[in-house]
Design a protein around this motif. Sequence first.
Motif, PDB file in Angstrom:
ATOM      1  N   MET A   1       0.832  -1.193   0.000  1.00  0.00           N
ATOM      2  CA  MET A   1       0.000   0.000   0.000  1.00  0.00           C
ATOM      3  C   MET A   1       0.871   1.249   0.000  1.00  0.00           C
ATOM      4  N   ARG A   2       0.320   2.319  -0.554  1.00  0.00           N
ATOM      5  CA  ARG A   2       1.008   3.616  -0.541  1.00  0.00           C
ATOM      6  C   ARG A   2       0.529   4.374   0.690  1.00  0.00           C
ATOM      7  N   ILE A   3       1.443   4.548   1.659  1.00  0.00           N
ATOM      8  CA  ILE A   3       1.079   5.153   2.944  1.00  0.00           C
ATOM      9  C   ILE A   3       1.859   6.443   3.139  1.00  0.00           C
ATOM     10  N   THR A   4       1.148   7.508   3.459  1.00  0.00           N
ATOM     11  CA  THR A   4       1.780   8.789   3.776  1.00  0.00           C
ATOM     12  C   THR A   4       1.549   9.110   5.245  1.00  0.00           C
ATOM     13  N   VAL A   5       2.616   9.505   5.934  1.00  0.00           N
ATOM     14  CA  VAL A   5       2.538   9.896   7.341  1.00  0.00           C
ATOM     15  C   VAL A   5       2.683  11.403   7.420  1.00  0.00           C
ATOM     16  N   ALA A   6       1.771  12.050   8.158  1.00  0.00           N
ATOM     17  CA  ALA A   6       1.817  13.503   8.303  1.00  0.00           C
ATOM     18  C   ALA A   6       1.765  13.869   9.777  1.00  0.00           C
ATOM     19  N   ALA A   7       2.691  14.759  10.188  1.00  0.00           N
ATOM     20  CA  ALA A   7       2.722  15.223  11.578  1.00  0.00           C
ATOM     21  C   ALA A   7       3.502  16.523  11.637  1.00  0.00           C
ATOM     22  N   ASN A   8       3.158  17.378  12.597  1.00  0.00           N
ATOM     23  CA  ASN A   8       3.914  18.613  12.804  1.00  0.00           C
ATOM     24  C   ASN A   8       5.193  18.355  13.582  1.00  0.00           C
ATOM     25  N   ASP A   9       5.121  17.382  14.485  1.00  0.00           N
ATOM     26  CA  ASP A   9       6.257  17.040  15.334  1.00  0.00           C
ATOM     27  C   ASP A   9       7.190  16.096  14.565  1.00  0.00           C
ATOM     28  N   GLU A  10       8.416  16.530  14.298  1.00  0.00           N
ATOM     29  CA  GLU A  10       9.336  15.737  13.480  1.00  0.00           C
ATOM     30  C   GLU A  10       9.718  14.414  14.160  1.00  0.00           C
ATOM     31  N   GLN A  12       7.823  12.641  16.249  1.00  0.00           N
ATOM     32  CA  GLN A  12       6.670  11.746  16.109  1.00  0.00           C
ATOM     33  C   GLN A  12       6.550  11.246  14.677  1.00  0.00           C
ATOM     34  N   LEU A  13       6.811  12.120  13.724  1.00  0.00           N
ATOM     35  CA  LEU A  13       6.757  11.753  12.316  1.00  0.00           C
ATOM     36  C   LEU A  13       7.759  10.635  12.007  1.00  0.00           C
ATOM     37  N   ALA A  14       8.973  10.786  12.485  1.00  0.00           N
ATOM     38  CA  ALA A  14      10.010   9.776  12.231  1.00  0.00           C
ATOM     39  C   ALA A  14       9.664   8.448  12.896  1.00  0.00           C
ATOM     40  N   GLU A  15       9.091   8.498  14.112  1.00  0.00           N
ATOM     41  CA  GLU A  15       8.753   7.274  14.830  1.00  0.00           C
ATOM     42  C   GLU A  15       7.610   6.530  14.125  1.00  0.00           C
ATOM     43  N   LEU A  16       6.611   7.250  13.662  1.00  0.00           N
ATOM     44  CA  LEU A  16       5.520   6.616  12.932  1.00  0.00           C
ATOM     45  C   LEU A  16       6.021   5.961  11.650  1.00  0.00           C
ATOM     46  N   ALA A  17       6.882   6.678  10.930  1.00  0.00           N
ATOM     47  CA  ALA A  17       7.432   6.136   9.687  1.00  0.00           C
ATOM     48  C   ALA A  17       8.260   4.882   9.971  1.00  0.00           C
ATOM     49  N   ARG A  18       9.022   4.895  11.071  1.00  0.00           N
ATOM     50  CA  ARG A  18       9.836   3.732  11.416  1.00  0.00           C
ATOM     51  C   ARG A  18       8.958   2.513  11.686  1.00  0.00           C
ATOM     52  N   GLN A  19       7.889   2.710  12.458  1.00  0.00           N
ATOM     53  CA  GLN A  19       6.987   1.600  12.764  1.00  0.00           C
ATOM     54  C   GLN A  19       6.352   1.035  11.498  1.00  0.00           C
ATOM     55  N   LEU A  20       5.979   1.919  10.582  1.00  0.00           N
ATOM     56  CA  LEU A  20       5.332   1.470   9.352  1.00  0.00           C
ATOM     57  C   LEU A  20       6.302   0.704   8.454  1.00  0.00           C
ATOM     58  N   ARG A  21       7.559   1.159   8.388  1.00  0.00           N
ATOM     59  CA  ARG A  21       8.545   0.471   7.547  1.00  0.00           C
ATOM     60  C   ARG A  21       8.882  -0.900   8.107  1.00  0.00           C
ATOM     61  N   GLU A  22       8.859  -1.023   9.432  1.00  0.00           N
ATOM     62  CA  GLU A  22       9.146  -2.322  10.045  1.00  0.00           C
ATOM     63  C   GLU A  22       7.988  -3.290   9.845  1.00  0.00           C
ATOM     64  N   ARG A  23       6.794  -2.758   9.623  1.00  0.00           N
ATOM     65  CA  ARG A  23       5.623  -3.624   9.440  1.00  0.00           C
ATOM     66  C   ARG A  23       5.715  -4.416   8.146  1.00  0.00           C
ATOM     67  N   SER A  24       6.070  -3.747   7.045  1.00  0.00           N
ATOM     68  CA  SER A  24       6.112  -4.429   5.747  1.00  0.00           C
ATOM     69  C   SER A  24       7.033  -3.681   4.796  1.00  0.00           C
ATOM     70  N   SER A  25       7.946  -4.425   4.198  1.00  0.00           N
ATOM     71  CA  SER A  25       8.845  -3.810   3.216  1.00  0.00           C
ATOM     72  C   SER A  25       8.138  -3.576   1.887  1.00  0.00           C
ATOM     73  N   SER A  30       5.888   7.347   2.784  1.00  0.00           N
ATOM     74  CA  SER A  30       6.426   8.698   2.592  1.00  0.00           C
ATOM     75  C   SER A  30       6.047   9.558   3.791  1.00  0.00           C
ATOM     76  N   MET A  31       6.828  10.621   4.045  1.00  0.00           N
ATOM     77  CA  MET A  31       6.611  11.474   5.206  1.00  0.00           C
ATOM     78  C   MET A  31       6.318  12.908   4.775  1.00  0.00           C
ATOM     79  N   LEU A  32       5.404  13.547   5.523  1.00  0.00           N
ATOM     80  CA  LEU A  32       5.075  14.949   5.284  1.00  0.00           C
ATOM     81  C   LEU A  32       5.112  15.694   6.614  1.00  0.00           C
TER      82      LEU A  32
END
Length: 387
Positions: A1-10, A12-25, A30-32
């Motif tokens: 799936m194409r997943i975009t993560v959006a957050a004001n807090d950098e 939190q943004l990086a942590e969410l992206a890390r969790q998502l990348r570990e879920r499935s390669s 992408s991050m915003l």
Amino acid sequence: MRITVAANDEKQLAELARQLRERSSADDISMLPASLERLLTMAEPGAIDVLVLAQDTLDADDTERLERLGNGLPNTALILVSSQQTPEFLLQAMRAGVREVVASPSSPTTLYPALRRIADKRESRANAGGKVLAFVSCKGGSGATFLATNLGYALASMENKKVCLLDLNLQFGDATLFVSEHKPVATLADVCKQIHRIDPSFLAGSMVSVTPNFSVLAAPEDPSHSEDVKPEHIDTLLKLARRHYDFVLLDIGRTLDAVSVRALDQADMIYPILQTTLPYIRDGKRLLGVFNSLDYSHDKIALIVNRHHKSGQIRLTDLEGAYGTRIHHTMPNHYEAAAASVNQGVPILKLDPASPLSKALADMARELAGPSETETRPGWLSKLFRA
């Protein structure tokens, strides 16, 4: 799936992206680093399958922005990551178009199941089997349960379809009483407490059998047991039921909560039931407004007028003008036959097949079932002329 993560807090943004990348390669992440307001100018329709948005609060302006964002991304599932988890907040988020709310700070145990439900829903839409039809009362006493149960009987007995009905009126559901005298051996709450056991045999064995191909899963006996029914249980039940039944009918009741909204999300058609009196009309308009805020398409909503009098003071054209949509079905008023059917627990088509109400239900069942194989099979004469 194409997943975009959006957050004001950098962070939190990086942590969410890390969790998502570990879920499935296999997922494209992408991050915003963007606020909700900025997202409105950046989002591209069709470019995102899932948008994971970190947003702790929702004021009136945020809710309006979420609705606009959902309208601009009609094919995107929105996951909201928030520390707020009150029922009022969850309903507000769902009305704004959010499909999943995950507690903040997020963790794989909360984020991954939300993504799995979205993936399962996308898959079920692509490989949908049976049709899911939801019946919703615009106001108490509209006759939604009567119509849902008796339509199920009509589809099974007259159209030879395999049908089940799930009573999702969790507080005071009594759908089984409308078509059967048998006491349920299990309820929806019992099934949900053992959801790990769910398979076709377990589901069928938990339901009241009305006919060999029509069964009803009863609502919880005790209203307090409604807490045992979770939105994710509805996903599991409907996914299984679609595969094994031609029609899955849902008696929603009047309460819109996380469970009923999840069921409505999955429904192929929603039938709001109303009558031609001003209180029903007013509440019907409110209900349609909620469906609009949930981003349900007009093609998914089909109004049914119950206990219809052709000579009534309020005409169907008046209703259609008030709602801005057509009335799909009318059910004539035949109180005596309907009351006898309910009191005896016998479907009206069996008790009084000559009733105009029975005929209207049979017509609706025939329309839903479509032409039979013998009706669609070319006759010998047409084959001769095509030869």
